[in-house]
Design an enzyme around this catalytic site. Structure first.
Site, PDB file in Angstrom:
ATOM      1  N   ASP A  39       0.855  -1.189   0.000  1.00  0.00           N
ATOM      2  CA  ASP A  39       0.000   0.000   0.000  1.00  0.00           C
ATOM      3  C   ASP A  39       0.889   1.238   0.000  1.00  0.00           C
ATOM      4  O   ASP A  39       1.905   1.272   0.706  1.00  0.00           O
ATOM      5  CB  ASP A  39      -0.902  -0.013   1.239  1.00  0.00           C
ATOM      6  CG  ASP A  39      -2.011   1.017   1.159  1.00  0.00           C
ATOM      7  OD1 ASP A  39      -1.699   2.222   1.231  1.00  0.00           O
ATOM      8  OD2 ASP A  39      -3.177   0.614   1.026  1.00  0.00           O
ATOM      9  N   ILE A  40       0.538   2.246  -0.769  1.00  0.00           N
ATOM     10  CA  ILE A  40       1.379   3.452  -0.849  1.00  0.00           C
ATOM     11  C   ILE A  40       1.242   4.339   0.392  1.00  0.00           C
ATOM     12  O   ILE A  40       2.081   5.199   0.624  1.00  0.00           O
ATOM     13  CB  ILE A  40       1.111   4.279  -2.136  1.00  0.00           C
ATOM     14  CG1 ILE A  40      -0.332   4.739  -2.208  1.00  0.00           C
ATOM     15  CG2 ILE A  40       1.505   3.495  -3.369  1.00  0.00           C
ATOM     16  CD1 ILE A  40      -0.605   5.756  -3.311  1.00  0.00           C
ATOM     17  N   ASN A  97     -13.316  -3.784   2.486  1.00  0.00           N
ATOM     18  CA  ASN A  97     -14.471  -2.902   2.611  1.00  0.00           C
ATOM     19  C   ASN A  97     -15.375  -3.087   1.391  1.00  0.00           C
ATOM     20  O   ASN A  97     -14.881  -3.164   0.261  1.00  0.00           O
ATOM     21  CB  ASN A  97     -14.011  -1.449   2.693  1.00  0.00           C
ATOM     22  CG  ASN A  97     -13.108  -1.194   3.877  1.00  0.00           C
ATOM     23  OD1 ASN A  97     -13.353  -1.678   4.968  1.00  0.00           O
ATOM     24  ND2 ASN A  97     -12.041  -0.444   3.651  1.00  0.00           N
ATOM     25  N   GLU A 105     -13.512   2.514  -1.011  1.00  0.00           N
ATOM     26  CA  GLU A 105     -13.125   3.727  -1.731  1.00  0.00           C
ATOM     27  C   GLU A 105     -12.680   3.485  -3.163  1.00  0.00           C
ATOM     28  O   GLU A 105     -12.677   4.402  -3.966  1.00  0.00           O
ATOM     29  CB  GLU A 105     -12.027   4.465  -0.961  1.00  0.00           C
ATOM     30  CG  GLU A 105     -12.509   4.980   0.386  1.00  0.00           C
ATOM     31  CD  GLU A 105     -11.425   5.712   1.160  1.00  0.00           C
ATOM     32  OE1 GLU A 105     -10.247   5.674   0.749  1.00  0.00           O
ATOM     33  OE2 GLU A 105     -11.768   6.320   2.182  1.00  0.00           O
ATOM     34  N   VAL A 106     -12.250   2.262  -3.470  1.00  0.00           N
ATOM     35  CA  VAL A 106     -11.815   1.931  -4.829  1.00  0.00           C
ATOM     36  C   VAL A 106     -12.759   0.862  -5.364  1.00  0.00           C
ATOM     37  O   VAL A 106     -12.950  -0.171  -4.726  1.00  0.00           O
ATOM     38  CB  VAL A 106     -10.363   1.413  -4.847  1.00  0.00           C
ATOM     39  CG1 VAL A 106      -9.944   1.023  -6.260  1.00  0.00           C
ATOM     40  CG2 VAL A 106      -9.410   2.464  -4.280  1.00  0.00           C
ATOM     41  N   HIS A 110     -10.529  -5.680  -3.296  1.00  0.00           N
ATOM     42  CA  HIS A 110      -9.183  -5.762  -2.742  1.00  0.00           C
ATOM     43  C   HIS A 110      -9.257  -6.164  -1.279  1.00  0.00           C
ATOM     44  O   HIS A 110     -10.213  -5.868  -0.586  1.00  0.00           O
ATOM     45  CB  HIS A 110      -8.404  -4.454  -2.912  1.00  0.00           C
ATOM     46  CG  HIS A 110      -9.058  -3.236  -2.346  1.00  0.00           C
ATOM     47  ND1 HIS A 110     -10.177  -2.651  -2.909  1.00  0.00           N
ATOM     48  CD2 HIS A 110      -8.753  -2.486  -1.257  1.00  0.00           C
ATOM     49  CE1 HIS A 110     -10.521  -1.586  -2.209  1.00  0.00           C
ATOM     50  NE2 HIS A 110      -9.677  -1.465  -1.191  1.00  0.00           N
ATOM     51  N   HIS A 112      -6.953  -5.983   2.222  1.00  0.00           N
ATOM     52  CA  HIS A 112      -5.804  -5.434   2.928  1.00  0.00           C
ATOM     53  C   HIS A 112      -5.276  -6.511   3.870  1.00  0.00           C
ATOM     54  O   HIS A 112      -6.064  -7.155   4.564  1.00  0.00           O
ATOM     55  CB  HIS A 112      -6.209  -4.233   3.791  1.00  0.00           C
ATOM     56  CG  HIS A 112      -6.757  -3.073   3.044  1.00  0.00           C
ATOM     57  ND1 HIS A 112      -5.995  -1.959   2.753  1.00  0.00           N
ATOM     58  CD2 HIS A 112      -7.992  -2.830   2.555  1.00  0.00           C
ATOM     59  CE1 HIS A 112      -6.751  -1.082   2.116  1.00  0.00           C
ATOM     60  NE2 HIS A 112      -7.968  -1.587   1.976  1.00  0.00           N
TER      61      HIS A 112
END
Length: 125
Positions: A39-40, A97, A105-106, A110, A112
C-alpha cells in the site's frame, strides 16, 4: 469517498491502472489471476493489498461472477502473501471494505493484509 459497490466496474480506477501498467506498484506476488503489492500509504508496518486481475467491484461481484480458478487463486494468494511477508508470525488482519457503509473507496475488489504490530479492536466506536 465511499463508492456504491452495486455500480458497474469502472476501468479508470487506480487498481485497474496498476494492472495495466499505467501506475507503478511495489509487487509482492503476482499469479495468473491475482496481484499483491505494498500500500502506498501504509497504516501498519505490514500493509499489503491483494487484488484479483479480473474486473470485479466487490466480494459480492467476485463470488457471483469469478471462475473457480480465479476464486481459488485469489484465496491462495492472500494466504501466500501473509506468509511471505511474515505476517503469520504473530498474527494479522484481513480487511475488505464493501460499498458505502463498509467504507469502500476503490471500485475494485481488494483485501488489505495488516500486521507487524498490535492492531487494536476490530471497530472503532
Amino acid at each position: 469517498m465511499p463508492i456504491d459497490a452495486k455500480q458497474p466496474y469502472d476501468d479508470s480506477n487506480i487498481f485497474a491502472r496498476i494492472l495495466r501498467g499505467e501506475l507503478p506498484s511495489k509487487t509482492v506476488l503476482e499469479t495468473d489471476h491475482s496481484l499483491a503489492f505494498h500500500d502506498i500509504n501504509p497504516l501498519a508496518p505490514i500493509h499489503i493489498l491483494v487484488i484479483p486481475k479480473g474486473a470485479y467491484v466487490s466480494w459480492d461481484d467476485f463470488s457471483a461472477r469469478a471462475s473457480d480458478a480465479e476464486i481459488a487463486d485469489f484465496t491462495r494468494a492472500v494466504g501466500d502473501v501473509a506468509r511471505q511477508v511474515g505476517a503469520d508470525a504473530q498474527g494479522y488482519r484481513l480487511l475488505s471494505n464493501v460499498g458505502k457503509r463498509g467504507g469502500q473507496e476503490v471500485p475494485h475488489l481488494h483485501v488489505h493484509i495488516f500486521g507487524g504490530q498490535p492492531l487494536g479492536p476490530m471497530l472503532a466506536r
